[in-house]
Design an enzyme around this catalytic site. Structure first.
Site, PDB file in Angstrom:
ATOM      1  N   ARG A 156       0.833  -1.222   0.000  1.00  0.00           N
ATOM      2  CA  ARG A 156       0.000   0.000   0.000  1.00  0.00           C
ATOM      3  C   ARG A 156       0.859   1.261   0.000  1.00  0.00           C
ATOM      4  O   ARG A 156       0.639   2.176  -0.807  1.00  0.00           O
ATOM      5  CB  ARG A 156      -0.918  -0.003   1.224  1.00  0.00           C
ATOM      6  CG  ARG A 156      -1.901  -1.163   1.254  1.00  0.00           C
ATOM      7  CD  ARG A 156      -2.682  -1.129   2.554  1.00  0.00           C
ATOM      8  NE  ARG A 156      -3.557  -2.270   2.685  1.00  0.00           N
ATOM      9  CZ  ARG A 156      -3.225  -3.403   3.305  1.00  0.00           C
ATOM     10  NH1 ARG A 156      -2.019  -3.552   3.816  1.00  0.00           N
ATOM     11  NH2 ARG A 156      -4.091  -4.393   3.401  1.00  0.00           N
ATOM     12  N   ILE A 157       1.838   1.323   0.915  1.00  0.00           N
ATOM     13  CA  ILE A 157       2.627   2.557   1.050  1.00  0.00           C
ATOM     14  C   ILE A 157       3.634   2.687  -0.100  1.00  0.00           C
ATOM     15  O   ILE A 157       3.729   3.738  -0.748  1.00  0.00           O
ATOM     16  CB  ILE A 157       3.340   2.596   2.426  1.00  0.00           C
ATOM     17  CG1 ILE A 157       2.291   2.626   3.544  1.00  0.00           C
ATOM     18  CG2 ILE A 157       4.284   3.804   2.526  1.00  0.00           C
ATOM     19  CD1 ILE A 157       2.821   2.370   4.945  1.00  0.00           C
ATOM     20  N   ASP A 176      10.093  -6.873  -4.222  1.00  0.00           N
ATOM     21  CA  ASP A 176       8.969  -7.330  -3.398  1.00  0.00           C
ATOM     22  C   ASP A 176       8.751  -8.804  -3.724  1.00  0.00           C
ATOM     23  O   ASP A 176       9.012  -9.227  -4.866  1.00  0.00           O
ATOM     24  CB  ASP A 176       7.694  -6.513  -3.726  1.00  0.00           C
ATOM     25  CG  ASP A 176       6.605  -6.679  -2.661  1.00  0.00           C
ATOM     26  OD1 ASP A 176       6.142  -7.817  -2.463  1.00  0.00           O
ATOM     27  OD2 ASP A 176       6.237  -5.677  -2.043  1.00  0.00           O
ATOM     28  N   THR A 235      10.909   4.317   6.637  1.00  0.00           N
ATOM     29  CA  THR A 235       9.710   4.724   7.392  1.00  0.00           C
ATOM     30  C   THR A 235       8.884   3.480   7.748  1.00  0.00           C
ATOM     31  O   THR A 235       7.696   3.593   8.043  1.00  0.00           O
ATOM     32  CB  THR A 235       8.835   5.718   6.589  1.00  0.00           C
ATOM     33  OG1 THR A 235       8.413   5.079   5.384  1.00  0.00           O
ATOM     34  CG2 THR A 235       9.555   7.003   6.265  1.00  0.00           C
ATOM     35  N   ARG A 237       9.848  -0.145   9.739  1.00  0.00           N
ATOM     36  CA  ARG A 237      10.118  -0.508  11.128  1.00  0.00           C
ATOM     37  C   ARG A 237      11.638  -0.503  11.308  1.00  0.00           C
ATOM     38  O   ARG A 237      12.383  -0.937  10.415  1.00  0.00           O
ATOM     39  CB  ARG A 237       9.583  -1.905  11.469  1.00  0.00           C
ATOM     40  CG  ARG A 237       8.079  -1.975  11.657  1.00  0.00           C
ATOM     41  CD  ARG A 237       7.604  -1.268  12.927  1.00  0.00           C
ATOM     42  NE  ARG A 237       6.159  -1.348  13.093  1.00  0.00           N
ATOM     43  CZ  ARG A 237       5.296  -0.428  12.655  1.00  0.00           C
ATOM     44  NH1 ARG A 237       5.723   0.654  12.019  1.00  0.00           N
ATOM     45  NH2 ARG A 237       4.002  -0.571  12.876  1.00  0.00           N
ATOM     46  N   GLU A 266      13.493   2.372  19.370  1.00  0.00           N
ATOM     47  CA  GLU A 266      12.613   3.541  19.604  1.00  0.00           C
ATOM     48  C   GLU A 266      11.630   3.364  20.752  1.00  0.00           C
ATOM     49  O   GLU A 266      11.088   4.337  21.266  1.00  0.00           O
ATOM     50  CB  GLU A 266      11.823   3.879  18.324  1.00  0.00           C
ATOM     51  CG  GLU A 266      10.754   2.858  17.959  1.00  0.00           C
ATOM     52  CD  GLU A 266       9.935   3.275  16.728  1.00  0.00           C
ATOM     53  OE1 GLU A 266      10.530   3.398  15.646  1.00  0.00           O
ATOM     54  OE2 GLU A 266       8.714   3.457  16.872  1.00  0.00           O
ATOM     55  N   HIS A 298       8.712   8.650  14.553  1.00  0.00           N
ATOM     56  CA  HIS A 298       7.594   7.781  14.143  1.00  0.00           C
ATOM     57  C   HIS A 298       6.336   8.639  13.903  1.00  0.00           C
ATOM     58  O   HIS A 298       5.265   8.337  14.406  1.00  0.00           O
ATOM     59  CB  HIS A 298       7.310   6.699  15.206  1.00  0.00           C
ATOM     60  CG  HIS A 298       6.648   5.480  14.630  1.00  0.00           C
ATOM     61  ND1 HIS A 298       7.001   4.202  14.981  1.00  0.00           N
ATOM     62  CD2 HIS A 298       5.652   5.342  13.722  1.00  0.00           C
ATOM     63  CE1 HIS A 298       6.244   3.334  14.336  1.00  0.00           C
ATOM     64  NE2 HIS A 298       5.413   4.002  13.559  1.00  0.00           N
TER      65      HIS A 298
HETATM   66  P1  NAD Z   1       1.604  -3.784   2.888  1.00  0.00           P
HETATM   67  O1  NAD Z   1       1.327  -5.076   3.575  1.00  0.00           O
HETATM   68  O2  NAD Z   1       0.540  -3.169   2.058  1.00  0.00           O
HETATM   69  O3  NAD Z   1       2.919  -3.926   1.965  1.00  0.00           O
HETATM   70  C1  NAD Z   1       4.064  -4.622   2.376  1.00  0.00           C
HETATM   71  C2  NAD Z   1       4.731  -5.204   1.141  1.00  0.00           C
HETATM   72  O4  NAD Z   1       5.912  -5.890   1.581  1.00  0.00           O
HETATM   73  C3  NAD Z   1       3.867  -6.222   0.381  1.00  0.00           C
HETATM   74  O5  NAD Z   1       3.806  -5.874  -0.985  1.00  0.00           O
HETATM   75  C4  NAD Z   1       4.579  -7.553   0.613  1.00  0.00           C
HETATM   76  O6  NAD Z   1       4.489  -8.432  -0.504  1.00  0.00           O
HETATM   77  C5  NAD Z   1       6.007  -7.111   0.843  1.00  0.00           C
HETATM   78  N1  NAD Z   1       6.785  -8.076   1.626  1.00  0.00           N
HETATM   79  C6  NAD Z   1       6.449  -8.654   2.813  1.00  0.00           C
HETATM   80  N2  NAD Z   1       7.434  -9.459   3.243  1.00  0.00           N
HETATM   81  C7  NAD Z   1       8.418  -9.396   2.297  1.00  0.00           C
HETATM   82  C8  NAD Z   1       9.693 -10.000   2.174  1.00  0.00           C
HETATM   83  N3  NAD Z   1      10.149 -10.842   3.098  1.00  0.00           N
HETATM   84  N4  NAD Z   1      10.435  -9.695   1.077  1.00  0.00           N
HETATM   85  C9  NAD Z   1       9.971  -8.848   0.133  1.00  0.00           C
HETATM   86  N5  NAD Z   1       8.767  -8.257   0.176  1.00  0.00           N
HETATM   87  C10 NAD Z   1       8.003  -8.527   1.261  1.00  0.00           C
HETATM   88  O7  NAD Z   1       2.068  -2.784   4.047  1.00  0.00           O
HETATM   89  P2  NAD Z   1       2.056  -1.184   4.000  1.00  0.00           P
HETATM   90  O8  NAD Z   1       0.724  -0.677   4.431  1.00  0.00           O
HETATM   91  O9  NAD Z   1       2.640  -0.732   2.736  1.00  0.00           O
HETATM   92  O10 NAD Z   1       3.042  -0.878   5.230  1.00  0.00           O
HETATM   93  C11 NAD Z   1       4.383  -1.310   5.228  1.00  0.00           C
HETATM   94  C12 NAD Z   1       4.950  -1.151   6.630  1.00  0.00           C
HETATM   95  O11 NAD Z   1       5.074   0.243   6.938  1.00  0.00           O
HETATM   96  C13 NAD Z   1       4.031  -1.673   7.760  1.00  0.00           C
HETATM   97  O12 NAD Z   1       4.173  -3.067   7.934  1.00  0.00           O
HETATM   98  C14 NAD Z   1       4.509  -0.893   8.953  1.00  0.00           C
HETATM   99  O13 NAD Z   1       5.524  -1.613   9.619  1.00  0.00           O
HETATM  100  C15 NAD Z   1       5.096   0.378   8.343  1.00  0.00           C
HETATM  101  N6  NAD Z   1       4.310   1.567   8.716  1.00  0.00           N
HETATM  102  C16 NAD Z   1       4.954   2.624   9.269  1.00  0.00           C
HETATM  103  C17 NAD Z   1       4.236   3.749   9.626  1.00  0.00           C
HETATM  104  C18 NAD Z   1       4.897   4.962  10.232  1.00  0.00           C
HETATM  105  O14 NAD Z   1       4.213   5.813  10.802  1.00  0.00           O
HETATM  106  N7  NAD Z   1       6.206   5.125  10.112  1.00  0.00           N
HETATM  107  C19 NAD Z   1       2.850   3.773   9.452  1.00  0.00           C
HETATM  108  C20 NAD Z   1       2.238   2.676   8.846  1.00  0.00           C
HETATM  109  C21 NAD Z   1       2.969   1.574   8.485  1.00  0.00           C
END
Ligand code: NAD
Length: 349
Positions: A156-157, A176, A235, A237, A266, A298
């Site tokens: 998503r992000i 990915d 951004t 973890r 953190e 964060h």
């Molecule tokens: P998401 O689940 O939509 O996307 C994660 C992507 O990572 C997916 O496309 C998945 O296929 C890929 N992936 C997972 N494991 C993998 C691996 N071992 N190797 C390669 N690709 C892999 O998640 P998102 O909504 O995009 O969020 C991503 C992360 O951002 C969250 O899990 C969270 O930890 C972090 N986040 C941070 C903040 C912040 O405020 N800094 C806020 C929201 C989320």
């Protein structure tokens, strides 16, 4: 009407107005600032559910204590749930739900803000101007246009980051486990191996969840392969990057710019005012001593829209459970065995 008593751990002033706007009378809520831990778990006695955030400890040890104290539901007020032992919760019969999508724009836009602030030296520029130094000394940046940007994790992000950077005219590479064909077609995103992405890109940005496969994914081996002076942004973890390896790559200029919204250590620091305490984190001190390192606490998710959506989905999860319904955001642990990987664990929704 079904009533449910809910204890909100780690509750913060900034989120309360958004939650109070949407809380229905069927939820009897208590907000406490304490982090969930083995020590604070007994505070949940008498409640049906708890709600937690990213630094709360819902490890299997804590899950056992929650179960003992009668907790049946955990609503995570975040997208990431690496701090929750999903398998242990499933086994204990505790239902866990998160907020899978509240605003990927908030985090993606903050990611790009870090890139621009680092590149165009905005903090230094602001400080110089405030000292009535209106020269351009030390303020030269580079065009983002035509730069190669590597997006690690195009969920998503990462997808929104791709869309924004396509607008800047960047050449986009991605890594990915799942290819997103729409990104390939719309924004010419080129999927490749992690090693290739690291060797070719001028800017690398990480958008992976933290799990057994991604912990310390970015380490010395990969950093050594990166272009000298690379910009690295995280951004997602903190523990997706090996912090000490990143720190070691700063003095030589191997990493030229570092933007972090998350940090391996953190917990108990980010999101708190520690200005009157004596922090003893020498790693954080060292990171902060570099002018080409920018750290935010964060805060990437902290937009009005995101906070309002987090509150809405948290209340949806809790009211669904209070009414005896299933929430569509429940997390279930499953184990996948494949010939190439001896055992791969996944959490599904
Ligand atoms: P998401 O689940 O939509 O996307 C994660 C992507 O990572 C997916 O496309 C998945 O296929 C890929 N992936 C997972 N494991 C993998 C691996 N071992 N190797 C390669 N690709 C892999 O998640 P998102 O909504 O995009 O969020 C991503 C992360 O951002 C969250 O899990 C969270 O930890 C972090 N986040 C941070 C903040 C912040 O405020 N800094 C806020 C929201 C989320």
């Amino acid at each position: 009407m079904h009533f449910m008593k809910v204890l909100f751990y780690s509750s913060k002033e900034y989120e309360l107005p958004y939650l109070r706007d949407v809380l229905p009378p069927s939820l009897d809520t208590t907000f406490i600032p304490e982090l969930l831990s083995a020590k604070t778990a007994p505070l949940c006695k008498g409640y049906d559910a708890i709600s937690i955030f990213t630094s709360d400890d819902a490890s299997s040890e804590v899950i056992t204590l929650l179960k003992k104290n009668g907790i049946r539901y955990i609503s995570v007020r975040a997208a990431g749930y690496d701090n929750v032992a999903i398998q242990a919760a499933n086994r204990a019969g505790i239902v866990v739900g998160n907020v899978p999508e509240y605003s990927p724009y908030a985090i993606a836009e903050h990611t790009v803000a870090l890139m621009l602030a680092l590149n165009r030296k905005l903090i230094r520029s602001h400080q110089q101007v405030h000292q009535h130094n209106f020269t351009l000394d030390h303020l030269t940046g580079f065009d983002l246009h035509k730069k190669k940007v590597g997006i690690i994790g195009t969920g998503r992000i990462g997808s929104v980051v791709a869309k924004i950077l396509h607008g800047f005219g960047c050449t986009l590479m991605a890594y990915d486990v799942n290819r997103n064909q729409s990104l390939e077609h719309k924004y010419n995103v080129f999927y490749t191996s992690l090693d290739t992405l690291c060797s070719f890109c001028d800017i690398i940005t990480i958008h992976l969840p933290l799990n057994e496969q991604t912990r310390y994914l970015i380490n010395k081996r990969l950093i050594d392969q990166m272009k000298r002076g690379v910009m690295l942004i995280n951004t997602s973890r903190g523990a997706v990057i090996q912090t000490k390896d990143v720190l070691d790559a700063l003095p030589s200029g191997q990493i030229g710019y570092l933007g972090l919204d998350v940090y391996e250590y953190e917990k108990g620091v980010f999101l708190y005012d520690r200005s009157n305490d004596k922090l003893t984190d020498t790693t954080l001190d060292k990171l902060m001593s570099y002018s080409n390192v920018m750290i935010t606490p964060h805060q990437a998710f902290a937009t009005e829209e995101a906070l309002s959506n987090i509150a809405g989905t948290t209340v949806y999860n809790l009211t669904s459970w209070a009414a005896g319904r299933i929430s569509e955001n429940e997390l279930t642990y499953i184990e996948i065995h494949s010939p190439s990987e001896s055992s791969v664990t996944r959490v599904t929704q």
